[in-house]
Design an enzyme around this catalytic site. Structure first.
Site, PDB file in Angstrom:
ATOM      1  N   PHE A 129       0.808  -1.220   0.000  1.00  0.00           N
ATOM      2  CA  PHE A 129       0.000   0.000   0.000  1.00  0.00           C
ATOM      3  C   PHE A 129       0.837   1.264   0.000  1.00  0.00           C
ATOM      4  O   PHE A 129       0.375   2.324  -0.427  1.00  0.00           O
ATOM      5  CB  PHE A 129      -0.946   0.016   1.219  1.00  0.00           C
ATOM      6  CG  PHE A 129      -0.279   0.286   2.541  1.00  0.00           C
ATOM      7  CD1 PHE A 129       0.052   1.567   2.942  1.00  0.00           C
ATOM      8  CD2 PHE A 129       0.018  -0.754   3.405  1.00  0.00           C
ATOM      9  CE1 PHE A 129       0.665   1.817   4.165  1.00  0.00           C
ATOM     10  CE2 PHE A 129       0.625  -0.536   4.626  1.00  0.00           C
ATOM     11  CZ  PHE A 129       0.955   0.764   5.016  1.00  0.00           C
ATOM     12  N   LYS A 163      -1.455  -7.854  -8.430  1.00  0.00           N
ATOM     13  CA  LYS A 163      -2.387  -7.759  -7.316  1.00  0.00           C
ATOM     14  C   LYS A 163      -1.914  -6.624  -6.415  1.00  0.00           C
ATOM     15  O   LYS A 163      -1.018  -6.772  -5.619  1.00  0.00           O
ATOM     16  CB  LYS A 163      -2.439  -9.077  -6.526  1.00  0.00           C
ATOM     17  CG  LYS A 163      -3.772  -9.313  -5.800  1.00  0.00           C
ATOM     18  CD  LYS A 163      -3.963  -8.802  -4.436  1.00  0.00           C
ATOM     19  CE  LYS A 163      -3.049  -8.530  -3.395  1.00  0.00           C
ATOM     20  NZ  LYS A 163      -3.653  -7.525  -2.420  1.00  0.00           N
ATOM     21  N   GLU A 214      -5.264  -3.772  -1.517  1.00  0.00           N
ATOM     22  CA  GLU A 214      -6.685  -3.434  -1.513  1.00  0.00           C
ATOM     23  C   GLU A 214      -6.955  -2.114  -0.788  1.00  0.00           C
ATOM     24  O   GLU A 214      -8.057  -1.567  -0.871  1.00  0.00           O
ATOM     25  CB  GLU A 214      -7.497  -4.565  -0.876  1.00  0.00           C
ATOM     26  CG  GLU A 214      -7.257  -4.803   0.599  1.00  0.00           C
ATOM     27  CD  GLU A 214      -6.061  -5.684   0.900  1.00  0.00           C
ATOM     28  OE1 GLU A 214      -5.961  -6.186   2.037  1.00  0.00           O
ATOM     29  OE2 GLU A 214      -5.203  -5.876  -0.005  1.00  0.00           O
ATOM     30  N   CYS A 242       9.620   1.450   3.576  1.00  0.00           N
ATOM     31  CA  CYS A 242      10.550   0.403   4.028  1.00  0.00           C
ATOM     32  C   CYS A 242      11.979   0.915   4.076  1.00  0.00           C
ATOM     33  O   CYS A 242      12.847   0.269   4.658  1.00  0.00           O
ATOM     34  CB  CYS A 242      10.452  -0.821   3.127  1.00  0.00           C
ATOM     35  SG  CYS A 242      11.076  -0.571   1.454  1.00  0.00           S
ATOM     36  N   GLU A 244       9.332  -3.120  13.492  1.00  0.00           N
ATOM     37  CA  GLU A 244       9.118  -2.182  12.393  1.00  0.00           C
ATOM     38  C   GLU A 244       7.790  -1.476  12.640  1.00  0.00           C
ATOM     39  O   GLU A 244       6.710  -2.016  12.395  1.00  0.00           O
ATOM     40  CB  GLU A 244       9.080  -2.905  11.051  1.00  0.00           C
ATOM     41  CG  GLU A 244       8.948  -1.927   9.899  1.00  0.00           C
ATOM     42  CD  GLU A 244       8.809  -2.589   8.536  1.00  0.00           C
ATOM     43  OE1 GLU A 244       9.177  -1.958   7.537  1.00  0.00           O
ATOM     44  OE2 GLU A 244       8.324  -3.739   8.482  1.00  0.00           O
TER      45      GLU A 244
END
Length: 498
Positions: free
Chosen positions: A151, A175, A178, A283, A383
């Site tokens: 995302f 993919k 969402e 990240c 994280e």
């Protein structure tokens, strides 16, 4: 609640699919549902893979000139209309418009790299390797490849993978997350406008059900994934078990070591920029600053001063930092701030107190600075993936490097120093895949490759660059001899070079 539904994109058009399952897509700055997104069933994934398989029959054999022309056209369209895509990203992810445009720019770098596919996939040739025998290599596409993207970069990360994959002659089933799905459909439509044949680029929206369907599908040749470490490990293990090539990029806890001889103003700027850009949902964000004791107090003061100038709010209003992606994630990140004092840390700036320039219902959490964080605290170890910058005090260079190398993660790291010898030692001694020297976010340019070490990267091949083209192609060696008219006779001995 809106009735608008983001559908799949298959064979060059929006496609509803067989599944009736949907999930809400929020505008994080408003805290309201903007639309729904369709969640694919395994049958829907089958349909997308079938479309990609059919398209590969022609695209896999398309000339380099044809593929290059489509990539150039896509690059020009994306550059011309990047403001449209940035607005979509801001509306669904929450990052400010300037950050969304920066994401697109880094994705465009890989598209530009992919326009050079002819040079990047050419083989090698050895004439007369043996008398009258030539040996050469060719690189050929794999077939249908799967991409599962996160995302936090709904445009850049997919571009890292599909630009290279498509230029190399593969067809794609993407993919996306969402949580912010619309960018993927927008890029699919743009590719059609650029002349990409139907079925070469397909988008299926979904959750774990669609991920598992991609991992297990017999016609998917490879999987590219970016996400948290536990899911990256899951994707790698299940994808490889199913016989696929897999590159899975996981989480991170990136450290920045600040030595006493560093330019502290430059370091403080870097701490803020790399810690709070995109609300820390990167990240490659710097989430831990290892400050040598001699300059730690001064550095904390300078960082605090800069944080006071930041404006948190709606990304369309010219703010510096936007909301977090969901209310649940905001609350999870806030939980680390709550527990920090109990672990012995000091909350210097508390983002829970932010007065955001936006709707009260937005998923707000302001920039947060926590000092004297012990390495035993989850605030250090986990994280957090939010706008929380931790200061860990160290007594010198060796102490700092020991902490970095003890981390289970190895994505990115940085050192701030004016000592060339220390910098050279650092780049050789840290067990981290991407290293910055007075650069806080060392994401390589497109013609190098992206990837970390340890629990930050599963698989041997990195993203984009030369690694990317190697991942999305298979090399074939050909040994060739053309006989002259004088040849003849039988010889049953084992063939030998002469």
């Amino acid at each position: 609640m809106t009735d608008t539904v983001v559908e799949h994109w298959i064979a060059g058009a929006a496609w509803r699919g067989a599944s009736d399952r949907t999930t809400p897509v929020y505008n994080p700055a408003l805290g309201t549902v903007a639309r729904q997104v369709r969640l694919a069933s395994p049958a829907d994934v089958d349909h997308a893979v079938a479309a990609a398989s059919t398209a590969f029959e022609s695209w896999g054999g398309a000339s380099v000139a044809k593929r290059t022309a489509v990539m150039f056209a896509f690059r020009e369209l994306l550059n011309a209309r990047k403001d449209e895509l940035a607005a979509i990203i801001t509306a669904e992810h929450g990052k400010v418009l300037s950050d969304a445009l920066g994401e697109i720019a880094r994705g465009l770098e890989v598209v530009e790299l992919a326009c050079g596919v002819g040079a990047l996939t050419k083989g090698e040739y050895t004439e007369n390797a043996s008398t009258g025998v030539d040996v050469y290599t060719v690189r050929q596409p794999l077939g249908v490849v799967g991409i599962i993207s996160p995302f936090n970069f709904p445009a850049m990360v997919p571009l890292w993978f599909f630009a290279v994959a498509i230029a190399a002659g593969n067809t794609v089933v993407l993919k996306p997350s969402e949580k912010d799905p619309s960018a993927a459909n927008w890029m699919a439509e743009l590719f059609r406008e650029a002349g990409l044949p139907d079925g070469v680029f397909n988008v299926v929206h979904g959750d774990k059900e669609s991920v598992d369907a991609l991992l297990q599908h017999p016609d998917i040749r490879s999987i590219s994934f970016v996400g948290s470490t536990p899911i990256a490990q899951y994707v790698y293990e299940n994808g490889t078990r199913a016989g696929k090539r897999v590159q899975a990029f996981g989480g991170a806890k990136n450290h920045m070591l600040v030595l006493p001889d560093a330019d502290l103003d430059l370091a403080a700027d870097a701490c803020v920029n790399a810690g709070f850009g995109s609300a820390g949902e990167r990240c490659m964000a710097i989430s831990v600053v290892l400050a040598v004791d001699a300059v730690a107090d001064e550095l904390v003061t300078k960082v605090t001063e800069r944080m006071a100038t930041l404006r948190t709010g709606d990304g369309t209003r010219g703010c510096d930092m936007g909301p977090l992606i969901t209310a649940q994630h905001r609350d999870k990140v806030a939980g680390y701030i709550e527990r920090a004092p109990g672990d012995g840390a000091t909350v210097v700036v508390d983002g829970r107190d932010v007065a955001a320039d936006g709707a009260a219902e937005g998923f707000w959490l302001g920039p947060t600075l926590i000092d004297r964080v012990p390495v035993t605290s989850p605030v250090y170890a986990d994280e957090i993936f939010g706008p929380v910058l931790s200061i860990v005090r160290v007594d010198g260079y060796e102490h700092g490097v020991d902490i970095i190398n003890s981390s289970p993660y190895g994505n990115g790291t940085a050192i701030f120093t004016n000592d060339g010898g220390a910098a050279r030692r650092f780049q050789n001694e840290v067990t981290v895949g991407m290293v910055g020297i007075n650069v806080p976010i060392p994401v390589p340019v497109a013609y190098h490759s992206f990837g970390g070490f340890k629990a930050s990267h599963f698989g041997d091949v990195k993203a984009y660059g030369a690694h990317g083209f190697a991942f999305f192609t298979q090399e074939k060696a050909v040994t060739s001899r053309w006989l002259d008219p004088s040849h003849g006779g039988l010889n049953l001995g084992f063939p030998q070079h002469d």
